[in-house]
Design a protein around this motif. Structure first.
Motif, short mmCIF file in Angstrom:
data_model
loop_
_atom_site.label_atom_id
_atom_site.label_comp_id
_atom_site.label_asym_id
_atom_site.label_seq_id
_atom_site.Cartn_x
_atom_site.Cartn_y
_atom_site.Cartn_z
N LEU A 5 62.45 37.51 68.32
CA LEU A 5 61.77 37.23 69.58
C LEU A 5 62.37 36.05 70.36
O LEU A 5 61.87 35.73 71.44
CB LEU A 5 60.28 36.96 69.32
N GLY A 6 63.39 35.42 69.81
CA GLY A 6 63.99 34.27 70.49
C GLY A 6 63.04 33.08 70.53
O GLY A 6 63.01 32.33 71.51
N MET A 7 62.27 32.92 69.48
CA MET A 7 61.31 31.82 69.37
C MET A 7 61.75 30.89 68.25
O MET A 7 62.64 31.23 67.48
CB MET A 7 59.90 32.37 69.06
N THR A 8 61.13 29.74 68.17
CA THR A 8 61.41 28.84 67.05
C THR A 8 60.49 29.19 65.89
O THR A 8 59.44 29.83 66.08
CB THR A 8 61.18 27.37 67.43
N TYR A 9 60.88 28.75 64.70
CA TYR A 9 60.07 28.96 63.51
C TYR A 9 58.68 28.34 63.71
O TYR A 9 57.66 28.96 63.37
CB TYR A 9 60.79 28.31 62.32
N LYS A 10 58.64 27.17 64.29
CA LYS A 10 57.37 26.47 64.52
C LYS A 10 56.47 27.25 65.48
O LYS A 10 55.25 27.32 65.27
CB LYS A 10 57.65 25.07 65.07
N GLU A 11 57.03 27.85 66.52
CA GLU A 11 56.24 28.64 67.47
C GLU A 11 55.65 29.88 66.79
O GLU A 11 54.49 30.24 67.04
CB GLU A 11 57.11 29.07 68.66
N VAL A 12 56.44 30.50 65.92
CA VAL A 12 55.94 31.68 65.20
C VAL A 12 54.82 31.27 64.26
O VAL A 12 53.78 31.94 64.20
CB VAL A 12 57.08 32.39 64.43
N ARG A 13 55.00 30.17 63.53
CA ARG A 13 53.94 29.70 62.61
C ARG A 13 52.65 29.41 63.37
O ARG A 13 51.56 29.75 62.90
CB ARG A 13 54.39 28.44 61.87
N ALA A 14 52.76 28.79 64.53
CA ALA A 14 51.56 28.50 65.33
C ALA A 14 50.88 29.79 65.77
O ALA A 14 49.65 29.92 65.69
CB ALA A 14 51.92 27.65 66.54
N ALA A 15 51.66 30.77 66.20
CA ALA A 15 51.10 32.06 66.63
C ALA A 15 50.42 32.76 65.45
O ALA A 15 49.31 33.31 65.60
CB ALA A 15 52.19 32.94 67.22
N VAL A 16 51.04 32.73 64.29
CA VAL A 16 50.45 33.35 63.09
C VAL A 16 49.15 32.64 62.73
O VAL A 16 48.15 33.30 62.39
CB VAL A 16 51.46 33.33 61.91
N TRP A 50 58.85 34.54 58.65
CA TRP A 50 58.62 33.94 59.97
C TRP A 50 59.94 33.74 60.70
O TRP A 50 60.01 33.88 61.92
CB TRP A 50 57.87 32.62 59.85
N GLN A 51 60.99 33.43 59.96
CA GLN A 51 62.30 33.22 60.60
C GLN A 51 62.83 34.51 61.21
O GLN A 51 63.41 34.49 62.29
CB GLN A 51 63.31 32.65 59.60
N LYS A 52 62.63 35.65 60.54
CA LYS A 52 63.08 36.93 61.11
C LYS A 52 62.33 37.25 62.40
O LYS A 52 62.90 37.77 63.35
CB LYS A 52 62.94 38.06 60.10
N ILE A 53 61.04 36.94 62.43
CA ILE A 53 60.27 37.14 63.66
C ILE A 53 60.81 36.22 64.75
O ILE A 53 61.01 36.64 65.89
CB ILE A 53 58.77 36.90 63.43
N ALA A 54 61.05 34.97 64.39
CA ALA A 54 61.58 34.00 65.37
C ALA A 54 62.90 34.48 65.93
O ALA A 54 63.12 34.44 67.15
CB ALA A 54 61.74 32.63 64.71
N ASP A 55 63.79 34.95 65.07
CA ASP A 55 65.09 35.44 65.52
C ASP A 55 64.94 36.65 66.43
O ASP A 55 65.61 36.76 67.46
CB ASP A 55 65.98 35.79 64.33
#
Length: 131
Positions: A64-75, A57-62
């Motif tokens: 896309l310029g998103m936070t880890y929490k935003e990526v987790r919510a999207a997932v 999730w952190q690699k996706i966040a990095d």
């Protein structure tokens, strides 16, 4: 990040998709489509099938310029509606885009079948000049 080649298809019907207006969920989904393998392969000793991607999730966040929490919510959104499945491994998560083949079918094959039947992609008949 691995070097990516090629393209993906994105049907205009995606505008009617339930998560289309949720910017973060839409971005994560498109990112997963872009990152998913188009052919069976191997990663860290695991078999990765077509339509799957090994990520954190952190690699996706990095990316896309998103936070880890935003990526987790999207997932979580994508999992809740069955768009993806996630299998956790010790160093990464294996994400499968559930209908990958529906999104990314080989249109060359579909086009060849239409040509055999004498139809174009728009469903009109080809007109052959007979001499």
């Amino acid at each position: 990040m691995k070097s990516l080649n090629g393209w993906i298809k994105l049907d205009r019907k995606i505008c009617d998709w339930g998560w289309y207006h949720d910017g973060n969920t839409m971005r994560v989904f498109v990112h997963l489509l872009l990152m998913a393998t188009s052919k069976d392969t191997e990663y860290s000793g695991a078999n990765i099938r077509r339509g799957e991607v090994a990520v954190t999730w952190q690699k996706i966040a990095d990316a896309l310029g998103m936070t880890y929490k935003e990526v987790r919510a999207a997932v979580t959104h994508l999992k809740s509606t069955g768009e993806i499945t996630v299998t956790r491994h010790s160093k990464y998560s294996l994400v499968r885009v559930v209908n990958y083949d529906a999104y990314q079918c080989d249109d060359r094959q579909n086009g060849n079948q239409r040509a055999i039947r004498g139809q174009s992609r728009r469903g009109t008949q080809y007109k052959y000049n007979k001499k």
